[in-house]
Write an enzyme that holds these catalytic residues in place. Structure first.
Site, PDB file in Angstrom:
ATOM      1  N   PRO A   2       0.805  -1.211   0.000  1.00 46.29           N
ATOM      2  CG  PRO A   2      -0.216  -1.190   2.092  1.00 46.29           C
ATOM      3  CD  PRO A   2       0.910  -1.793   1.348  1.00 46.29           C
ATOM      4  CD  GLU A   3       2.499   3.467  -4.377  1.00 42.03           C
ATOM      5  OE1 GLU A   3       2.575   4.666  -4.638  1.00 42.03           O
ATOM      6  OE2 GLU A   3       2.684   2.574  -5.226  1.00 42.03           O
TER       7      GLU A   3
END
Length: 268
Positions: A2-3
Site C-alpha cells: 500500500p501507498e
DNA sequence: AGTATAACCTGTCTGC
DNA sequence: TGCAGACAGGTTATAC
C-alpha cells in the site's frame, strides 16, 4: 503494497467502525512484527483501552489508544482487516467478539508502540518528509526538496522528501506532469516543478476516491479491491498504447525498481 | 552527506 | 511437471 491512497482507504474503513471499541486482548502470532517493544509491554499499555482515533502519517497507520498509540506499516503485503486472511500475524480482540486482523504474507510489516504525545519522536516517523494534503505541503518547501541532482523518480520515492508516494504513484504522477523519470530533480524548470507539486495531491486524491489500486494483495478494511488500477495510465502497462498520444509505453529500471513512462509525453 | 546494493520474506509467473 | 530465475505495491542496514 500500500501507498498513501491505499493506507488512507484502510484508515477510513477502520475509523468508520472501530473508534470507541475497547480492546480486550491481543495475540501476536509473529514476533518479528514488533519493532520496538515487547509483547508484554504492548499488552500492558493498550489492553483495556478503547480506540480513540485512527490516524495516518505517510504510509503509517496510527491506532490511538489514548496515552499510547500503535504505529503500523504494512510494507509490501500487509493487510489490516476485519476479515481473517491466510497469513495472520496479529489479532486484536475487541468488545462483543469483534476482531481486527493483521495479515502479512511476506512478513515485512512492522508495529511500533509510542506515547501518543511523542509520536513525532518515534524513529520510523521522525524523518518523514512533507505530507500531501496538510499545511506542511507548500510550494516553497517542495522546491527546496528538488535541489538535488538525483533522478526525479528516485527522489519521489524518498520518504524523507515527500512522504507517501510509492512505485505506482511516482510513475503516474510523473506521467501526468509530463516529466521523464530519469530527469535530474534540479534540472526541472520552475513550471515543471510547480506542475509536479500540484499533480501529486491531484493523483493521490483521485486514487483515494477510487479506494486505491489493487494489483494483487491490497484490500480495503472490509476486504474489497480498489478500483484505481482501472485508471492507471502507465504503471504496469509496458507495451500498451499511451491513452494520450498512442505511443508505446516503456518500462525502465531505476535503482532496482521498475518505472513506466510514455517516451512521447515524457521526453528526456 | 549522498548514493548504490543487499537484505528482509513468501508467493507467483515465465521460460526452458 | 519440474525447476531455476525474475519479479512484486517498501524500507533499512551496510558499504562505498
Amino acid at each position: 503494497m500500500p501507498e498513501l491512497p491505499e493506507v488512507e482507504t484502510i484508515r477510513r474503513g477502520l475509523a468508520a467502525q472501530i473508534v470507541g471499541w475497547k480492546l480486550h486482548d491481543l495475540l501476536i502470532k509473529d514476533g518479528r512484527l514488533l519493532g520496538n517493544r515487547s509483547e508484554g509491554e504492548l499488552k500492558v499499555r493498550i489492553i483495556g483501552r478503547a480506540i480513540e482515533a485512527i490516524n495516518r502519517r505517510a504510509k503509517f497507520l496510527i491506532l490511538d489508544f489514548g496515552e499510547y498509540s500503535v504505529v503500523i506499516h504494512l510494507r509490501m503485503t500487509g493487510q489490516l482487516s476485519f476479515e481473517k486472511g491466510d497469513h495472520t500475524r496479529l489479532i486484536l480482540f475487541f468488545q462483543e467478539a469483534k476482531r481486527l486482523y493483521l495479515d502479512d504474507q511476506r512478513r515485512f510489516a512492522t508495529l511500533h508502540l509510542a506515547k501518543s504525545n511523542k509520536l513525532t519522536e518515534l524513529k520510523p516517523l521522525r524523518d518523514l518528509g512533507i505530507e500531501p494534503f496538510t499545511k506542511s505541503y507548500t510550494l516553497e518547501r517542495f522546491l527546496k526538496l528538488l535541489n538535488s541532482k538525483q533522478e526525479i523518480k528516485r527522489l519521489l520515492l524518498d520518504q524523507r522528501k515527500v512522504a507517501g508516494l510509492g512505485n505506482i504513484y511516482a510513475s503516474e504522477v510523473l506521467f501526468v506532469s509530463r516529466i521523464h523519470p530519469q530527469r535530474s530533480a534540479n534540472g526541472l524548470t520552475k513550471a515543471e516543478a510547480e506542475e509536479l507539486f500540484l499533480t501529486i495531491p491531484e493523483v493521490l486524491a483521485k486514487a483515494i476516491e477510487n479506494q486505491g489500486t489493487t494489483i494483487s494483495d491490497y484490500r480495503t478494511a472490509s476486504g474489497e479491491s480498489g478500483q484505481f488500477q482501472e485508471l492507471l495510465q502507465v504503471y504496469g502497462l509496458a507495451g500498451e498504447n499511451c491513452k494520450v498520444c498512442g505511443s508505446t509505453i516503456e518500462k525502465i529500471e531505476q535503482g532496482g525498481r521498475s518505472s513506466y513512462l510514455c517516451p512521447q509525453c515524457q521526453p528526456i
